[in-house]
Design a protein around this motif. Sequence first.
Motif, PDB file in Angstrom:
ATOM      1  N   VAL A 112      31.922 -37.587  -8.721  1.00  0.00           N
ATOM      2  CA  VAL A 112      31.012 -37.176  -9.799  1.00  0.00           C
ATOM      3  C   VAL A 112      30.499 -35.758  -9.556  1.00  0.00           C
ATOM      4  O   VAL A 112      30.474 -34.918 -10.463  1.00  0.00           O
ATOM      5  CB  VAL A 112      29.830 -38.159  -9.911  1.00  0.00           C
ATOM      6  N   PHE A 113      30.114 -35.491  -8.312  1.00  0.00           N
ATOM      7  CA  PHE A 113      29.609 -34.158  -7.961  1.00  0.00           C
ATOM      8  C   PHE A 113      30.707 -33.111  -8.100  1.00  0.00           C
ATOM      9  O   PHE A 113      30.481 -32.008  -8.628  1.00  0.00           O
ATOM     10  CB  PHE A 113      29.080 -34.177  -6.528  1.00  0.00           C
ATOM     11  N   ALA A 114      31.915 -33.446  -7.656  1.00  0.00           N
ATOM     12  CA  ALA A 114      33.034 -32.503  -7.730  1.00  0.00           C
ATOM     13  C   ALA A 114      33.392 -32.191  -9.180  1.00  0.00           C
ATOM     14  O   ALA A 114      33.754 -31.050  -9.513  1.00  0.00           O
ATOM     15  CB  ALA A 114      34.239 -33.070  -7.000  1.00  0.00           C
ATOM     16  N   ARG A 115      33.291 -33.179 -10.047  1.00  0.00           N
ATOM     17  CA  ARG A 115      33.609 -32.949 -11.464  1.00  0.00           C
ATOM     18  C   ARG A 115      32.584 -32.032 -12.125  1.00  0.00           C
ATOM     19  O   ARG A 115      32.922 -31.301 -13.071  1.00  0.00           O
ATOM     20  CB  ARG A 115      33.695 -34.282 -12.206  1.00  0.00           C
ATOM     21  N   LYS A 116      31.353 -32.055 -11.649  1.00  0.00           N
ATOM     22  CA  LYS A 116      30.357 -31.119 -12.180  1.00  0.00           C
ATOM     23  C   LYS A 116      30.801 -29.676 -11.900  1.00  0.00           C
ATOM     24  O   LYS A 116      30.672 -28.797 -12.755  1.00  0.00           O
ATOM     25  CB  LYS A 116      28.995 -31.382 -11.542  1.00  0.00           C
ATOM     26  N   ILE A 117      31.299 -29.452 -10.694  1.00  0.00           N
ATOM     27  CA  ILE A 117      31.800 -28.118 -10.353  1.00  0.00           C
ATOM     28  C   ILE A 117      32.976 -27.752 -11.243  1.00  0.00           C
ATOM     29  O   ILE A 117      33.058 -26.642 -11.786  1.00  0.00           O
ATOM     30  CB  ILE A 117      32.217 -28.068  -8.867  1.00  0.00           C
ATOM     31  N   SER A 118      33.903 -28.688 -11.399  1.00  0.00           N
ATOM     32  CA  SER A 118      35.094 -28.442 -12.214  1.00  0.00           C
ATOM     33  C   SER A 118      34.726 -28.135 -13.659  1.00  0.00           C
ATOM     34  O   SER A 118      35.261 -27.195 -14.268  1.00  0.00           O
ATOM     35  CB  SER A 118      36.017 -29.660 -12.152  1.00  0.00           C
ATOM     36  N   ASP A 119      33.797 -28.906 -14.217  1.00  0.00           N
ATOM     37  CA  ASP A 119      33.385 -28.692 -15.615  1.00  0.00           C
ATOM     38  C   ASP A 119      32.750 -27.323 -15.798  1.00  0.00           C
ATOM     39  O   ASP A 119      32.984 -26.647 -16.814  1.00  0.00           O
ATOM     40  CB  ASP A 119      32.413 -29.789 -16.048  1.00  0.00           C
ATOM     41  N   GLU A 120      31.934 -26.906 -14.825  1.00  0.00           N
ATOM     42  CA  GLU A 120      31.294 -25.590 -14.922  1.00  0.00           C
ATOM     43  C   GLU A 120      32.327 -24.476 -14.789  1.00  0.00           C
ATOM     44  O   GLU A 120      32.251 -23.454 -15.481  1.00  0.00           O
ATOM     45  CB  GLU A 120      30.223 -25.447 -13.841  1.00  0.00           C
ATOM     46  N   ALA A 121      33.299 -24.658 -13.913  1.00  0.00           N
ATOM     47  CA  ALA A 121      34.341 -23.646 -13.727  1.00  0.00           C
ATOM     48  C   ALA A 121      35.166 -23.457 -14.994  1.00  0.00           C
ATOM     49  O   ALA A 121      35.556 -22.340 -15.348  1.00  0.00           O
ATOM     50  CB  ALA A 121      35.241 -24.024 -12.553  1.00  0.00           C
ATOM     51  N   LYS A 122      35.425 -24.554 -15.690  1.00  0.00           N
ATOM     52  CA  LYS A 122      36.211 -24.480 -16.930  1.00  0.00           C
ATOM     53  C   LYS A 122      35.497 -23.659 -17.999  1.00  0.00           C
ATOM     54  O   LYS A 122      36.142 -23.040 -18.852  1.00  0.00           O
ATOM     55  CB  LYS A 122      36.499 -25.881 -17.444  1.00  0.00           C
ATOM     56  N   LYS A 123      34.172 -23.633 -17.968  1.00  0.00           N
ATOM     57  CA  LYS A 123      33.417 -22.851 -18.945  1.00  0.00           C
ATOM     58  C   LYS A 123      33.699 -21.356 -18.802  1.00  0.00           C
ATOM     59  O   LYS A 123      33.496 -20.599 -19.756  1.00  0.00           O
ATOM     60  CB  LYS A 123      31.919 -23.113 -18.787  1.00  0.00           C
ATOM     61  N   PHE A 124      34.151 -20.949 -17.631  1.00  0.00           N
ATOM     62  CA  PHE A 124      34.487 -19.537 -17.399  1.00  0.00           C
ATOM     63  C   PHE A 124      35.977 -19.265 -17.630  1.00  0.00           C
ATOM     64  O   PHE A 124      36.472 -18.182 -17.302  1.00  0.00           O
ATOM     65  CB  PHE A 124      34.100 -19.133 -15.973  1.00  0.00           C
ATOM     66  N   GLY A 125      36.686 -20.240 -18.184  1.00  0.00           N
ATOM     67  CA  GLY A 125      38.101 -20.048 -18.464  1.00  0.00           C
ATOM     68  C   GLY A 125      39.000 -20.251 -17.267  1.00  0.00           C
ATOM     69  O   GLY A 125      40.141 -19.768 -17.251  1.00  0.00           O
ATOM     70  N   LEU A 126      38.512 -20.953 -16.253  1.00  0.00           N
ATOM     71  CA  LEU A 126      39.281 -21.168 -15.033  1.00  0.00           C
ATOM     72  C   LEU A 126      40.001 -22.514 -15.076  1.00  0.00           C
ATOM     73  O   LEU A 126      39.442 -23.514 -15.516  1.00  0.00           O
ATOM     74  CB  LEU A 126      38.347 -21.130 -13.811  1.00  0.00           C
ATOM     75  N   ASP A 127      41.236 -22.517 -14.614  1.00  0.00           N
ATOM     76  CA  ASP A 127      41.957 -23.780 -14.429  1.00  0.00           C
ATOM     77  C   ASP A 127      41.417 -24.451 -13.176  1.00  0.00           C
ATOM     78  O   ASP A 127      41.077 -23.785 -12.197  1.00  0.00           O
ATOM     79  CB  ASP A 127      43.455 -23.519 -14.278  1.00  0.00           C
ATOM     80  N   THR A 128      41.328 -25.778 -13.193  1.00  0.00           N
ATOM     81  CA  THR A 128      40.783 -26.483 -12.037  1.00  0.00           C
ATOM     82  C   THR A 128      41.680 -27.642 -11.624  1.00  0.00           C
ATOM     83  O   THR A 128      42.377 -28.224 -12.449  1.00  0.00           O
ATOM     84  CB  THR A 128      39.375 -27.038 -12.325  1.00  0.00           C
ATOM     85  N   THR A 129      41.638 -27.944 -10.343  1.00  0.00           N
ATOM     86  CA  THR A 129      42.342 -29.101  -9.783  1.00  0.00           C
ATOM     87  C   THR A 129      41.387 -29.823  -8.845  1.00  0.00           C
ATOM     88  O   THR A 129      40.714 -29.187  -8.030  1.00  0.00           O
ATOM     89  CB  THR A 129      43.596 -28.678  -9.003  1.00  0.00           C
ATOM     90  N   LEU A 130      41.320 -31.130  -8.963  1.00  0.00           N
ATOM     91  CA  LEU A 130      40.498 -31.957  -8.084  1.00  0.00           C
ATOM     92  C   LEU A 130      41.400 -32.715  -7.119  1.00  0.00           C
ATOM     93  O   LEU A 130      42.391 -33.321  -7.534  1.00  0.00           O
ATOM     94  CB  LEU A 130      39.666 -32.950  -8.897  1.00  0.00           C
ATOM     95  N   LYS A 131      41.065 -32.682  -5.838  1.00  0.00           N
ATOM     96  CA  LYS A 131      41.836 -33.387  -4.827  1.00  0.00           C
ATOM     97  C   LYS A 131      40.892 -34.036  -3.822  1.00  0.00           C
ATOM     98  O   LYS A 131      39.790 -33.534  -3.572  1.00  0.00           O
ATOM     99  CB  LYS A 131      42.778 -32.434  -4.085  1.00  0.00           C
TER     100      LYS A 131
END
Length: 232
Positions: free
Chosen positions: A91-110
């Motif tokens: 859940v915490f990691a997805r918060k980071i991913s969601d915020e990163a996407k707002k800046f137009g960044l591709d994200t990967t969770l592992k």
Amino acid sequence: MIDDIEFGVTAEGDILLADVIDNDSWRVWPENDRRLQLDKQVYRDLKEVTAEGLALVLKNYTQVMEITSGFSKPRQACHVLVIMGSGSDGVFARKISDEAKKFGLDTTLKVSSAHKTTADTLELIADFEDSGVPTVVIAVAGRSNGLGPVIAGNSSLPVINCPPPSESLSLDIWSSLRMPNGIGCTTVLDPSEAALAAAKILASHNHIVFGKVVTAQLKNQINIYNANRKLE
């Protein structure tokens, strides 16, 4: 030559672009010679609208389209790899991913552990290093955080520690802050701030990311100005 760019201000004080830049809004004079103009003034200057005149206008607009097509370069893909040491940090990691996407960044969770699956962790990092895509790694690990330091000590990729909140964070945080010499990773506690830090690192690779970072900073300034205006 561009005549002007018009801006407007909303009731809330937000600045908005109120005009566009296109062949109807500017004046294009090759070699600064008005006789060679390519903009809509050619149509305005027609003494009579004829098929030949319209063909000239179309030709000019096509030429401008071909010239301006080279203004915008294809954006460089940029990546944020969010690695968590445990699936419980999802859940915490997805918060980071969601915020990163707002800046137009591709994200990967592992999910990968520096303590329990060290070889797999380093192999994963090697894959991203070999991709040629600018990448920032955000390590989400609590307790004894070996994840960020191990990655940073074995990779040239920028690494940001972002340990998840816990009752013992005041004790655990030292494993993210006190690094041996030669590691070079940073620590940010807030997930949105970790994403912003990654965006700033990658902004020089991608003009869209750069623009979103600058826009976020402008909004922060406007919020301060508005708060001050209310006091007055």
